[in-house]
Write a protein that holds these residues in place. Structure first.
Motif, PDB file in Angstrom:
ATOM      1  N   ASP A  88      21.331  40.563   3.669  1.00  0.00           N
ATOM      2  CA  ASP A  88      20.306  40.003   2.781  1.00  0.00           C
ATOM      3  C   ASP A  88      20.889  39.157   1.653  1.00  0.00           C
ATOM      4  OD1 ASP A  88      21.426  42.182   1.423  1.00  0.00           O
ATOM      5  OD2 ASP A  88      19.531  42.728   0.465  1.00  0.00           O
ATOM      6  N   ARG A  89      22.197  38.862   1.704  1.00  0.00           N
ATOM      7  CA  ARG A  89      22.871  38.054   0.664  1.00  0.00           C
ATOM      8  C   ARG A  89      23.676  36.946   1.334  1.00  0.00           C
ATOM      9  NH1 ARG A  89      20.627  38.835  -3.870  1.00  0.00           N
ATOM     10  NH2 ARG A  89      22.479  38.562  -5.100  1.00  0.00           N
ATOM     11  N   THR A  90      23.943  35.867   0.604  1.00  0.00           N
ATOM     12  CA  THR A  90      24.753  34.769   1.118  1.00  0.00           C
ATOM     13  C   THR A  90      25.547  34.136  -0.023  1.00  0.00           C
ATOM     14  OG1 THR A  90      24.685  32.784   2.503  1.00  0.00           O
ATOM     15  CG2 THR A  90      23.027  32.922   0.785  1.00  0.00           C
ATOM     16  N   TYR A  91      26.661  33.518   0.328  1.00  0.00           N
ATOM     17  CA  TYR A  91      27.419  32.736  -0.644  1.00  0.00           C
ATOM     18  C   TYR A  91      26.792  31.351  -0.724  1.00  0.00           C
ATOM     19  CZ  TYR A  91      31.161  36.232  -0.577  1.00  0.00           C
ATOM     20  OH  TYR A  91      31.891  37.381  -0.690  1.00  0.00           O
ATOM     21  N   GLN A  92      26.620  30.853  -1.950  1.00  0.00           N
ATOM     22  CA  GLN A  92      26.080  29.506  -2.133  1.00  0.00           C
ATOM     23  C   GLN A  92      27.000  28.724  -3.042  1.00  0.00           C
ATOM     24  OE1 GLN A  92      21.906  29.428  -3.091  1.00  0.00           O
ATOM     25  NE2 GLN A  92      21.797  27.203  -2.960  1.00  0.00           N
ATOM     26  N   LEU A  93      27.293  27.484  -2.614  1.00  0.00           N
ATOM     27  CA  LEU A  93      28.121  26.572  -3.390  1.00  0.00           C
ATOM     28  C   LEU A  93      27.230  25.707  -4.275  1.00  0.00           C
ATOM     29  CD1 LEU A  93      30.459  25.460  -0.502  1.00  0.00           C
ATOM     30  CD2 LEU A  93      31.147  26.802  -2.499  1.00  0.00           C
ATOM     31  N   TRP A  94      27.757  25.371  -5.447  1.00  0.00           N
ATOM     32  CA  TRP A  94      27.020  24.543  -6.397  1.00  0.00           C
ATOM     33  C   TRP A  94      27.934  23.482  -6.966  1.00  0.00           C
ATOM     34  CZ3 TRP A  94      21.955  25.869  -6.696  1.00  0.00           C
ATOM     35  CH2 TRP A  94      21.617  27.158  -6.306  1.00  0.00           C
ATOM     36  N   THR A  95      27.400  22.305  -7.200  1.00  0.00           N
ATOM     37  CA  THR A  95      28.079  21.333  -8.051  1.00  0.00           C
ATOM     38  C   THR A  95      27.325  21.374  -9.373  1.00  0.00           C
ATOM     39  OG1 THR A  95      26.753  19.522  -7.114  1.00  0.00           O
ATOM     40  CG2 THR A  95      28.960  19.864  -6.203  1.00  0.00           C
ATOM     41  N   ILE A  96      28.079  21.487 -10.446  1.00  0.00           N
ATOM     42  CA  ILE A  96      27.486  21.649 -11.769  1.00  0.00           C
ATOM     43  C   ILE A  96      27.983  20.513 -12.638  1.00  0.00           C
ATOM     44  CG2 ILE A  96      27.201  23.201 -13.745  1.00  0.00           C
ATOM     45  CD1 ILE A  96      28.168  25.469 -11.697  1.00  0.00           C
ATOM     46  N   GLU A  97      27.045  19.726 -13.135  1.00  0.00           N
ATOM     47  CA  GLU A  97      27.400  18.573 -13.968  1.00  0.00           C
ATOM     48  C   GLU A  97      26.422  18.511 -15.134  1.00  0.00           C
ATOM     49  OE1 GLU A  97      28.773  13.973 -13.349  1.00  0.00           O
ATOM     50  OE2 GLU A  97      27.500  14.870 -11.826  1.00  0.00           O
ATOM     51  N   ASP A  98      26.964  18.427 -16.336  1.00  0.00           N
ATOM     52  CA  ASP A  98      26.139  18.391 -17.552  1.00  0.00           C
ATOM     53  C   ASP A  98      25.140  19.541 -17.591  1.00  0.00           C
ATOM     54  OD1 ASP A  98      27.417  16.050 -18.436  1.00  0.00           O
ATOM     55  OD2 ASP A  98      26.018  14.789 -17.303  1.00  0.00           O
ATOM     56  N   GLY A  99      25.569  20.725 -17.154  1.00  0.00           N
ATOM     57  CA  GLY A  99      24.719  21.903 -17.198  1.00  0.00           C
ATOM     58  C   GLY A  99      23.680  21.996 -16.085  1.00  0.00           C
ATOM     59  N   THR A 100      23.639  21.004 -15.193  1.00  0.00           N
ATOM     60  CA  THR A 100      22.673  21.010 -14.094  1.00  0.00           C
ATOM     61  C   THR A 100      23.372  21.390 -12.803  1.00  0.00           C
ATOM     62  OG1 THR A 100      21.377  19.281 -15.170  1.00  0.00           O
ATOM     63  CG2 THR A 100      21.004  19.617 -12.811  1.00  0.00           C
ATOM     64  N   ALA A 101      22.873  22.446 -12.167  1.00  0.00           N
ATOM     65  CA  ALA A 101      23.457  22.922 -10.906  1.00  0.00           C
ATOM     66  C   ALA A 101      22.660  22.372  -9.730  1.00  0.00           C
ATOM     67  CB  ALA A 101      23.454  24.447 -10.869  1.00  0.00           C
ATOM     68  N   THR A 102      23.390  21.863  -8.729  1.00  0.00           N
ATOM     69  CA  THR A 102      22.791  21.356  -7.501  1.00  0.00           C
ATOM     70  C   THR A 102      23.446  22.079  -6.334  1.00  0.00           C
ATOM     71  OG1 THR A 102      22.500  19.184  -8.524  1.00  0.00           O
ATOM     72  CG2 THR A 102      22.367  19.279  -6.115  1.00  0.00           C
ATOM     73  N   SER A 103      22.637  22.580  -5.418  1.00  0.00           N
ATOM     74  CA  SER A 103      23.198  23.294  -4.271  1.00  0.00           C
ATOM     75  C   SER A 103      24.066  22.357  -3.447  1.00  0.00           C
ATOM     76  CB  SER A 103      22.083  23.860  -3.395  1.00  0.00           C
ATOM     77  OG  SER A 103      22.653  24.537  -2.274  1.00  0.00           O
ATOM     78  N   ALA A 104      25.239  22.857  -3.076  1.00  0.00           N
ATOM     79  CA  ALA A 104      26.157  22.097  -2.223  1.00  0.00           C
ATOM     80  C   ALA A 104      26.279  22.747  -0.855  1.00  0.00           C
ATOM     81  CB  ALA A 104      27.529  21.991  -2.897  1.00  0.00           C
ATOM     82  N   GLY A 105      25.458  23.753  -0.586  1.00  0.00           N
ATOM     83  CA  GLY A 105      25.442  24.365   0.733  1.00  0.00           C
ATOM     84  C   GLY A 105      25.643  25.864   0.703  1.00  0.00           C
ATOM     85  N   LEU A 106      25.346  26.459   1.843  1.00  0.00           N
ATOM     86  CA  LEU A 106      25.494  27.904   2.025  1.00  0.00           C
ATOM     87  C   LEU A 106      26.659  28.183   2.953  1.00  0.00           C
ATOM     88  CD1 LEU A 106      21.756  28.833   2.726  1.00  0.00           C
ATOM     89  CD2 LEU A 106      22.951  28.895   0.531  1.00  0.00           C
ATOM     90  N   LEU A 107      27.365  29.253   2.679  1.00  0.00           N
ATOM     91  CA  LEU A 107      28.425  29.714   3.570  1.00  0.00           C
ATOM     92  C   LEU A 107      27.833  30.800   4.462  1.00  0.00           C
ATOM     93  CD1 LEU A 107      31.317  29.893   0.959  1.00  0.00           C
ATOM     94  CD2 LEU A 107      31.033  28.185   2.753  1.00  0.00           C
ATOM     95  N   ALA A 108      27.753  30.528   5.744  1.00  0.00           N
ATOM     96  CA  ALA A 108      27.130  31.461   6.691  1.00  0.00           C
ATOM     97  C   ALA A 108      27.937  32.744   6.847  1.00  0.00           C
ATOM     98  CB  ALA A 108      26.936  30.790   8.042  1.00  0.00           C
ATOM     99  N   SER A 109      29.242  32.677   6.558  1.00  0.00           N
ATOM    100  CA  SER A 109      30.097  33.861   6.644  1.00  0.00           C
ATOM    101  C   SER A 109      31.173  33.757   5.569  1.00  0.00           C
ATOM    102  CB  SER A 109      30.735  33.970   8.032  1.00  0.00           C
ATOM    103  OG  SER A 109      31.688  32.942   8.208  1.00  0.00           O
ATOM    104  N   ALA A 110      31.942  34.807   5.432  1.00  0.00           N
ATOM    105  CA  ALA A 110      32.974  34.868   4.400  1.00  0.00           C
ATOM    106  C   ALA A 110      34.148  33.931   4.676  1.00  0.00           C
ATOM    107  CB  ALA A 110      33.476  36.300   4.253  1.00  0.00           C
ATOM    108  N   ASP A 111      34.209  33.339   5.872  1.00  0.00           N
ATOM    109  CA  ASP A 111      35.281  32.391   6.208  1.00  0.00           C
ATOM    110  C   ASP A 111      34.718  31.068   6.709  1.00  0.00           C
ATOM    111  OD1 ASP A 111      37.609  34.006   5.621  1.00  0.00           O
ATOM    112  OD2 ASP A 111      37.038  35.234   7.342  1.00  0.00           O
ATOM    113  N   ASP A 112      33.496  30.743   6.316  1.00  0.00           N
ATOM    114  CA  ASP A 112      32.813  29.532   6.760  1.00  0.00           C
ATOM    115  C   ASP A 112      33.313  28.311   5.995  1.00  0.00           C
ATOM    116  OD1 ASP A 112      30.987  28.062   8.238  1.00  0.00           O
ATOM    117  OD2 ASP A 112      29.255  28.589   7.000  1.00  0.00           O
ATOM    118  N   ALA A 113      32.976  27.140   6.494  1.00  0.00           N
ATOM    119  CA  ALA A 113      33.301  25.875   5.824  1.00  0.00           C
ATOM    120  C   ALA A 113      32.023  25.078   5.635  1.00  0.00           C
ATOM    121  CB  ALA A 113      34.304  25.081   6.645  1.00  0.00           C
TER     122      ALA A 113
END
Length: 149
Positions: A88-113
């Motif tokens: 029920d949990r996932t890793y999510q990547l973010w790009t953060i610029e000037d305090g604004t976070a934008t999703s950069a994608g989800l990691l489907a597994s602990a060793d995903d790209a």
């Protein structure tokens, strides 16, 4: 009459099989096009004159291997040894610029790209959070891994 019904049944079965085969072929062609696009993006990043590599450790263990190019406006992030998460949990990547976070994608597994494209500003921070499965519109916690690109 029985022969006619059997013939119609065979024709319908053959037509359905042809439609399934066409759908499968279209799906394969779409997957191949996506794979070729991803390969071209990776080659572009790795061969860019401004390609940069960094390792971003996670406070929970493991790390992110990041290669990016501002010229190519693309980034490749490979998770390495992150702890496994419950379903029920996932890793999510973010790009953060000037305090604004934008999703950069989800990691489907602990060793995903993940491959992302889009502008990479001079003061962008890459962050990693743990979110509900499917991801979040905005980070629900402070990043467990972060680094300025």
């Amino acid at each position: 009459m029985v022969t006619t019904l059997a013939g119609v049944g065979l024709w319908t079965t053959e037509r359905d099989a042809q439609q399934e085969a066409r759908a499968s072929l279209q799906a394969l062609q779409s997957e191949q096009a996506a794979a070729e696009e991803s390969a071209a993006m990776v080659i572009g990043i790795l061969s860019a004159e401004d390609a940069s590599h960094l390792t971003v450790p996670s406070r929970d263990g493991g790390a992110l291997q990041v290669v990016y190019s501002r010229d190519q406006q693309a980034m490749m992030v490979q998770a390495a040894g992150l702890p496994e998460l419950p379903a029920d949990r996932t890793y999510q990547l973010w790009t953060i610029e000037d305090g604004t976070a934008t999703s950069a994608g989800l990691l489907a597994s602990a060793d995903d790209a993940v491959l992302t494209d889009g502008p990479i500003g001079e003061a962008v921070v890459l962050g990693l959070t743990i979110e509900p499965a499917g991801g979040s519109a905005q980070p629900s916690m402070d990043p467990i891994a972060s680094e300025e690109l």
